[in-house]
Design an enzyme around this catalytic site. Structure first.
Site, PDB file in Angstrom:
ATOM      1  N   ASP B 343      -1.462  -3.831  -0.889  1.00  0.00           N
ATOM      2  CA  ASP B 343      -0.592  -4.526   0.061  1.00  0.00           C
ATOM      3  C   ASP B 343       0.752  -4.859  -0.572  1.00  0.00           C
ATOM      4  O   ASP B 343       1.806  -4.716   0.059  1.00  0.00           O
ATOM      5  CB  ASP B 343      -1.274  -5.812   0.550  1.00  0.00           C
ATOM      6  CG  ASP B 343      -2.413  -5.513   1.528  1.00  0.00           C
ATOM      7  OD1 ASP B 343      -2.573  -4.323   1.908  1.00  0.00           O
ATOM      8  OD2 ASP B 343      -3.133  -6.454   1.901  1.00  0.00           O
ATOM      9  N   GLU B 369      -0.046   4.395   4.568  1.00  0.00           N
ATOM     10  CA  GLU B 369       1.076   4.421   3.625  1.00  0.00           C
ATOM     11  C   GLU B 369       2.201   5.303   4.145  1.00  0.00           C
ATOM     12  O   GLU B 369       2.987   5.827   3.378  1.00  0.00           O
ATOM     13  CB  GLU B 369       0.583   4.894   2.250  1.00  0.00           C
ATOM     14  CG  GLU B 369       0.046   6.319   2.218  1.00  0.00           C
ATOM     15  CD  GLU B 369      -1.457   6.430   2.452  1.00  0.00           C
ATOM     16  OE1 GLU B 369      -2.019   5.570   3.170  1.00  0.00           O
ATOM     17  OE2 GLU B 369      -2.067   7.382   1.921  1.00  0.00           O
TER      18      GLU B 369
END
Lengths: 455, 455
Positions: B343, B369
């Site tokens: 994160d 991502e």
């Protein structure tokens, strides 16, 4: 911020006269002497509304209007076109090009101002344009649907002959369904409601078209329909009032079928666009309250709903049970079997928990592997039994993974019951959380009940 | 679905007379002969509006109204109370107990019906109650804010003496700011706008209070304010029209300060509640378009915005560059360093990418991502340079992890430029995706440009 109106006219005197009137009505008026100048101005700094001369030498009003409608930056600006001569073909072309109205000089000032107010109000059909401009774009990428289903137009006049005459005049120009209805039928609510109502000036004795319009607007089935009022030809004051009351258009009682057909289709298209926009907003709202993985409600939704449940329990002198559920050793699933396996487990556990609830119970994913369940109108004993059933439902059978394997999962449950006085959702959840910690500490896969009140 | 009105009166004849009138107006009327019966009915199946007798033997209207307001299931139902005698103290208590209006017999039917329409319309202040009932609950758990800031009431009459007289009558009963304003000042828009306008029947010559009201409603600064009209005592038709036009209340011109103070405070409270509800909905909408981790827009928001950019590029005869960016070997970060590290990496990469963009560029997290960037009005060469800069910005410095360690990350970028004709966002992204695959295949940490058009 004063609302800004762009005046487009090649005759300087006309521009000045309009500007004086608009300034007196507290609008900020800007001016353009030609179509190209108007387009450049409107693109650079979009006005709230455009007053557009029909007849200009180098680029006429129709071409300007079409160009405004073709550009995403200007396509939603309301346009009122005006002219000196009442040429029917011109009127129809102007409306087809996307003008919201077409007025013939001399223009009654009251009607013009009411029309301006009406169009400015109509821009914000969802009440959110101002705050969330970006959302207007949602669905822009959708196909525009060039070929809409035919619409439904309901015709309502004092005497059926009048409505039948309207139908006869309109039918040759429209594919939409035209039905002659009674006032009672309209108010009792057809489902689905028509897209457009065309109402006479007087309906039943003592009931005007305007009252009927306000009545339709106040009822949930018909409140989003478009409404046109048919008024006597020179009823300027009534026309202004009708526009202020929210009429989408006013028609003369000797209206031309071809022209009104174009107006009707524009109104139906506008109404459907507003319906779609409302639907997109409602969908956005639904998504903002939903956990995308499990389809359960999210924390943000659950807390206020729980708040209402708890207030209701105080009213009804019953208890509400709150459980916080946490999957045991869930991190290992992700680490050993990957995220896809973890997601599968969460989805299946959500399904098993949901299947064990009564209608009216609340279930939400609080985040990660943590769930919230609330069950109103339940005793300590029943709540504990229910939690035990949920615990067993999770561990009863292995969960099949997409990879072909299977996993045994268990859940720890912290349980708390609402006090007799009102307690906030946060405090009750904190009590259930405390019980959950105890369940975890005592070896997981069990239900622990918190004290009846924390205070 | 016909709207349903509950009549509460202990005198059978009164109930019947009202029922006949309401049925003629196409409402479904149900009846209760006492307060307890009314409360039970309203809780079991909430009506759209309640007409409530003030004087009943076992439980008077005030007690019934207070009980309705205290129960979450019935607290939003509009209530009109009525009575035979014009007792000022009674009126004030009724309004304080939460009645929306208090009418004294004989009641003018037109005014009563207009008031009913008005209150039914006012229920749906956001336009969404019908579709998304659940959302009404959002924020219920918030503190109700028993002590609101004082409000601002603007007074506007034809002659300043009149408005000054109103102020003198109201001031002893209110903490709110009372200011006497001119029409021009009101329309030019004070920021913030007052919470409530009290308008005279006639303002400037030829400008009625009703026109002014429609004008305020059509302007963004004032459209959500509450508006009261002060009308001559027996102007029933005007009162009915004013209510249909959307007045929140109508007042007699010899109004009683204490009573109007209570009415004004109720209107200000209702207006503020509607403001809060709109703000909550807008926030819900914002959240539905935002990626909670990085704060970037999400895919759902990005696609239509990109659609508009692409349409704009066609109009302006320029190109729009679209990049799909994918963090290289991101899965390893999660697997080796845990989710918190993953994160942190995503948040920091989002920050570095955002910092490298121009105002007006679009950046969104597509999921996982993967990011999307769109840059309008840019050449092939400039776009490639921009993508290279973004690539270097990601890899330039290590990313610090919460655990204290640090990671070097790289990004692969697929780039595509919009064609001269309109291309859908999906197709352009698919071209950029193709280029991204090439960048990954050729060893990652590089920019690859797709062909100018796919077709």
């Amino acid at each position: 911020m004063t609302s800004r109106i762009l005046i487009v006219d090649d005759v300087p005197t006309n521009r000045i006269i309009l500007k004086v009137k608009l300034t007196a009505a507290c609008y900020e008026a800007t001016m353009a002497a030609s179509g190209p100048e108007a387009l450049a101005l409107a693109r650079r700094s979009p006005p709230d509304l455009i007053l557009l001369d029909y007849a200009m030498p180098d680029m006429d009003g129709i071409a300007v209007c079409a160009a405004l409608r073709a550009d995403p930056a200007t396509c939603r600006i309301p346009v009122i076109m005006f002219t000196n001569t009442a040429d029917e073909a011109a009127r129809i072309s102007a409306l087809r090009a996307g003008a919201d109205d077409f007025l013939i000089k001399p223009i009654d000032d009251k009607v013009l101002m009411a029309r301006i107010r009406n169009l400015m109000r109509a821009r914000d059909t969802t009440g959110f344009s101002a705050t969330t401009d970006a959302i207007e774009g949602l669905g822009f990428a959708e196909p525009v649907g060039g070929f809409d289903e035919p619409g439904h137009i309901a015709l309502l006049a004092a005497r059926p002959e009048t409505a039948l005459r309207w139908r006869k005049v309109l039918a040759p120009h429209l594919n939409d369904r035209l039905s002659v209805i009674t006032r009672a039928a309209a108010l009792e609510g057809a489902v689905p409601a028509p897209d457009l109502y065309i109402l006479g000036a007087e309906l039943d004795p003592g009931i005007s078209g305007m009252q009927m319009m306000s009545d339709l607007r106040s009822r949930p089935d018909s409140c989003h329909a478009a409404i046109c009022l048919v008024l006597p030809n020179d009823a300027h004051a009534e026309a202004a009032t009708a526009l202020d009351l929210g009429a989408d258009d006013v028609l003369r009682d000797d209206f031309d079928g071809a022209e009104v057909a174009v107006r009707a289709q524009a109104l139906i298209a506008r109404k459907r666009e507003a319906d779609r926009r409302r639907a997109r907003l409602a969908e956005s709202l639904r998504l903002s309250m939903t956990d995308p993985l499990t389809g359960l409600h999210n924390r943000r939704y659950a807390l206020p709903v729980l708040g209402r449940m708890l207030a209701g329990a105080v009213q009804a002198r019953t208890s509400c049970a709150v459980m916080v559920l946490d999957l045991d050793r869930f991190k290992l699933v992700n680490d050993r079997h990957g995220h896809a396996a973890g997601d599968t487990v969460l989805v299946e556990v959500a399904r098993r928990l949901s299947a064990g609830l009564r209608p009216g119970d609340l279930i939400a994913r609080l985040g990660g592997e943590e769930f919230l369940i609330a069950m109103p109108g339940i005793s300590d004993h029943e709540a504990f039994e229910a939690a035990e059933r949920l615990r067993r439902a999770v561990s009863a059978r292995q969960i099949l993974l997409p990879s072909g394997g299977a996993l045994s999962m268990t859940v720890s449950i912290g349980l708390a019951l609402s006090a007799t006085g009102y307690e906030t959702p946060d405090r009750l959840i904190a009590r259930a959380d405390g019980a959950l910690l105890a369940a975890k500490a005592e070896g997981r896969n069990q239900v622990t009940m918190g004290g009846r009140t924390a205070a």
